[in-house]
Design an enzyme around this catalytic site. Structure first.
Site, PDB file in Angstrom:
ATOM      1  N   CYS A 175      -2.891   0.011 -21.065  1.00 48.82           N
ATOM      2  CA  CYS A 175      -3.445   0.480 -19.794  1.00 48.82           C
ATOM      3  C   CYS A 175      -2.733  -0.111 -18.583  1.00 48.82           C
ATOM      4  CB  CYS A 175      -4.944   0.204 -19.720  1.00 48.82           C
ATOM      5  SG  CYS A 175      -5.352  -1.542 -19.726  1.00 48.82           S
ATOM      6  N   ARG A 230     -11.654   0.460 -13.627  1.00 41.42           N
ATOM      7  CA  ARG A 230     -11.734  -0.835 -12.949  1.00 41.42           C
ATOM      8  C   ARG A 230     -13.036  -0.866 -12.161  1.00 41.42           C
ATOM      9  NH1 ARG A 230      -5.789   0.254 -12.205  1.00 41.42           N
ATOM     10  NH2 ARG A 230      -4.679  -1.529 -13.093  1.00 41.42           N
ATOM     11  N   ARG A 240     -13.877  -1.606 -17.939  1.00 40.62           N
ATOM     12  CA  ARG A 240     -13.547  -3.033 -17.955  1.00 40.62           C
ATOM     13  C   ARG A 240     -14.606  -3.817 -17.192  1.00 40.62           C
ATOM     14  NH1 ARG A 240      -8.053  -4.880 -15.200  1.00 40.62           N
ATOM     15  NH2 ARG A 240      -9.149  -4.436 -13.268  1.00 40.62           N
ATOM     16  N   ASN A 256       0.632  -5.240 -17.069  1.00 36.89           N
ATOM     17  CA  ASN A 256       0.962  -5.857 -15.773  1.00 36.89           C
ATOM     18  C   ASN A 256       0.774  -7.362 -15.858  1.00 36.89           C
ATOM     19  OD1 ASN A 256       0.990  -3.169 -15.043  1.00 36.89           O
ATOM     20  ND2 ASN A 256      -1.025  -3.234 -14.092  1.00 36.89           N
ATOM     21  N   ASP A 257      -0.413  -7.772 -16.305  1.00 41.12           N
ATOM     22  CA  ASP A 257      -0.651  -9.210 -16.411  1.00 41.12           C
ATOM     23  C   ASP A 257       0.073  -9.815 -17.611  1.00 41.12           C
ATOM     24  OD1 ASP A 257      -2.176 -10.168 -14.210  1.00 41.12           O
ATOM     25  OD2 ASP A 257      -3.857  -8.963 -14.902  1.00 41.12           O
ATOM     26  N   ARG A 291       3.012 -11.557 -10.150  1.00 39.05           N
ATOM     27  CA  ARG A 291       3.256 -10.115  -9.990  1.00 39.05           C
ATOM     28  C   ARG A 291       3.156  -9.665  -8.544  1.00 39.05           C
ATOM     29  NH1 ARG A 291      -2.232  -7.506 -12.732  1.00 39.05           N
ATOM     30  NH2 ARG A 291      -1.927  -5.722 -11.382  1.00 39.05           N
ATOM     31  N   HIS A 303       0.817  -1.213   0.000  1.00 34.90           N
ATOM     32  CA  HIS A 303       0.000   0.000   0.000  1.00 34.90           C
ATOM     33  C   HIS A 303       0.847   1.257   0.000  1.00 34.90           C
ATOM     34  CE1 HIS A 303      -4.021  -1.874   1.170  1.00 34.90           C
ATOM     35  NE2 HIS A 303      -4.073  -1.389  -0.047  1.00 34.90           N
ATOM     36  N   GLU A 327      -3.898  -9.547 -22.043  1.00 38.01           N
ATOM     37  CA  GLU A 327      -3.141  -9.806 -20.816  1.00 38.01           C
ATOM     38  C   GLU A 327      -2.535 -11.201 -20.849  1.00 38.01           C
ATOM     39  OE1 GLU A 327      -5.320  -7.595 -17.284  1.00 38.01           O
ATOM     40  OE2 GLU A 327      -6.683  -8.917 -18.342  1.00 38.01           O
TER      41      GLU A 327
END
Ligand code: PEP
Ligand code: MG
Length: 551
Positions: free
Chosen positions: A482, A286, A322, A434-435, A445, A184, A411
């Site tokens: 993205c 998201r 999404r 990212n994925d 990840r 975080h 992804e």
């Protein structure tokens, strides 16, 4: 000079004197409970309520991502299972402070044992426990030190409550010993645009007043820097300030080739901030926030209202929403399977929705209704799509339910490898780097030990992007980015050179990316992309791109 290494967050650089955060409160004594168990339980109750209220209040002050994090912490403070455990310990003769310490400690160890995303929540739980113990002890909760002059804050780790409320005029940069790229601390630092380096193993050696340079791009903390280094840092800071203060223009390369710069958002409340930073629309909304912490899916009406709020903030602009991406680190009781051994490779994203088509139908219906009532240009995409067959399933269903523009996220490497066929059906593709990186490199990840694999500069990832870029261009369709890669200014230029038509990122990154795009023409971006593709490692790809056209 000497250098400490860690994981840089964002693009910032800073220098200044160190100020260390006070170490956590000492461990409560094991002395037996004095007085009645009921009095001790009452004191715990008062402390818990106070801490939860304080966290909620800080959340409201901070807003955005920080609010969600702090409210989650407030919920931890009031968790009934934890409270039962504290009561049982008090009934067994343990004093109140110790009972809180032990009950929270046991739960913390459980989270750490789970590793990954859950493990990184341990710091949040520790912070809640410290606040409760401090309240019981009648001392202030440990927190960020006060200072009249700006400083580099060094801490073991920072609680979300502290990160969210950092005074950006005072805190030049943040260095933490613990925490990984998905902790975080890192997420909030990125969202607030704070220069930060997490996971600096040698952070404990830094002392109050010591002069340091914190370079998030290189992931280094340099102690006692030379005058030359400080001058270089000052120049970079001035460049960034100039980029941030530059008039907000539409994203474009030096030759005028347009590259719309869009925002990644997680809630309609973040829309105004993104617009203020020059977001030309939304490239990834998201929708998980609507579903998390809920035992059932929200109704069509509830969803329509949220989507309407979002779309109203972007009249005439593109907004890519999404469909729900449940599974892996975002399990949902009513949608995902509990007992998967490898949930990232399990029934997540579109796979989970296809197993519960009523949830997907409701979401698409709500989106179509919100679209009909507003002026934005709504695009809808599915996450975690494997191939052209899954693409056709989603696109057909979306069209049936009134969605005008339907596409998929890239992804999973198989989707990129089938790019030509995918573009036969999809209106657009948005690459979730990212994925895509996680699955291309076969590296979780969320796992700090394999974080070095999670680098979208890897030529293997870039080759998949190139394949999608080429196929998109041939089909005359949009190819967005993205994932976090779009927020890395130099990589953003390379991605455009590989065929990306839009870039979407956390709004705090827009200014840096906008400035870097303006330093290269399309031809130069393509040369940089070619150089990166020919490299054999992520680091070599980055150097090759930088060398191909030094702006
Ligand atoms: C991605 O995978 O790159 C992406 C944008 O989706 P998320 O980070 O939400 O998985
Ligand atoms: Mg993803």
């Amino acid at each position: 000079m000497s250098e400490l290494l860690g994981t840089g967050v964002g693009r910032g650089v800073a220098h200044g004197p160190v100020l260390r955060m006070a170490d956590p409160l000492g461990e409560p004594s094991t002395a037996a409970l004095e007085g009645s168990a009921d009095d001790a339980k009452q004191a715990v109750h008062v402390a818990l309520s106070h801490v939860a209220e304080d966290l909620n209040k800080r959340g409201q002050l901070a807003g955005g991502d920080a609010q969600a994090v702090l409210e989650a912490q407030a919920l931890m403070a009031q968790d009934p299972t934890l409270l039962d455990d504290v009561h049982a310990r008090i009934d067994g003769g343990t004093n109140a402070e110790r009972a809180v310490y032990e009950a929270f400690g046991q739960f913390r160890d459980l989270l750490v044992g789970m590793g990954g995303y859950m493990g990184e929540r341990a710091a949040d739980l520790d912070d809640v426990a410290q606040r409760i113990v401090a309240k019981l002890r009648g001392v202030p909760a440990p927190g960020v030190p006060e200072s009249d002059t700006p400083f580099v804050l060094v801490a073991r780790d920072l609680a979300p409550a502290d990160t969210a409320l950092l005074d950006l005029d005072k805190v030049l940069a943040l260095v933490t010993r613990d925490g990984g790229p998905t902790s975080h601390t890192a997420i909030l630092a990125r969202a607030k645009g704070i220069t930060a380096i997490v996971g600096v193993a040698g952070a404990d050696t830094l002392t109050d007043g010591q002069h340091v340079v914190v370079d998030a791009v290189a992931g280094t903390v340099t102690t006692d820097p030379s005058d030359a280094l400080v001058a270089e840092v000052e120049r970079r800071i001035a460049d960034r300030l100039a980029a941030a203060a530059a008039p907000i223009t539409a994203g474009a390369l030096a030759d005028g080739h347009t590259v719309p710069l869009l925002a990644n958002l997680g809630s309609p409340a973040d829309a105004a901030g993104a617009v203020a930073l020059g977001a030309e629309g939304v490239g990834l909304f998201r929708t998980e926030f609507l579903f998390l912490d809920s035992p059932t899916a929200p109704t069509v009406e509830q969803q329509t209202e949220s989507y309407r709020q979002l779309l109203e903030a972007f009249p005439g602009k593109k907004v890519v929403v999404r469909a729900l991406d449940a599974g892996a680190d975002k399990p949902l009781p009513f949608l995902t399977d509990k007992d998967e051994e490898n949930p990232a490779l399990g029934r997540r994203g579109l796979r989970a929705l296809r197993n519960h088509p009523e949830v997907l139908r409701d979401q698409l219906t709500a989106l179509a209704q919100a679209d009909a009532a507003t002026e934005a240009d709504l695009w809808v995409m599915a996450p975690m799509v494997a191939d052209a067959e899954e693409t056709a399933y989603f696109v057909d269903l979306a069209r049936e339910l009134g969605i005008r523009t339907a596409g998929v996220m890239a992804e999973v490497p198989s989707l990129a490898l089938m790019a030509e066929q995918v573009f036969g059906t999809a209106d657009f593709v948005s690459i979730g780097t990212n994925d895509l990186t996680q699955y291309t490199m076969a590296a979780d990840r969320m796992l700090g030990t394999v974080a070095s694999y999670q680098d979208p500069w890897h030529p293997a990832v870039l080759r998949l992007v190139a394949q999608l870029g080429t196929a998109g261009q041939a089909a005359g369709k949009a190819v967005g980015i993205c994932g976090e890669a779009a927020a890395d200014p130099l990589l953003a230029v390379v991605l455009v050179g590989l065929g990306a038509t839009t870039l979407s990122m956390t709004p705090a990154a827009l200014a840096d990316v906008r400035a870097e795009l303006g330093r290269h023409t399309l031809e130069q971006a393509r040369e940089m992309a070619t150089a990166a593709l020919a490299a054999s490692t992520a680091a070599a790809a980055k150097s090759a791109a930088a060398a191909a056209h030094a702006a």
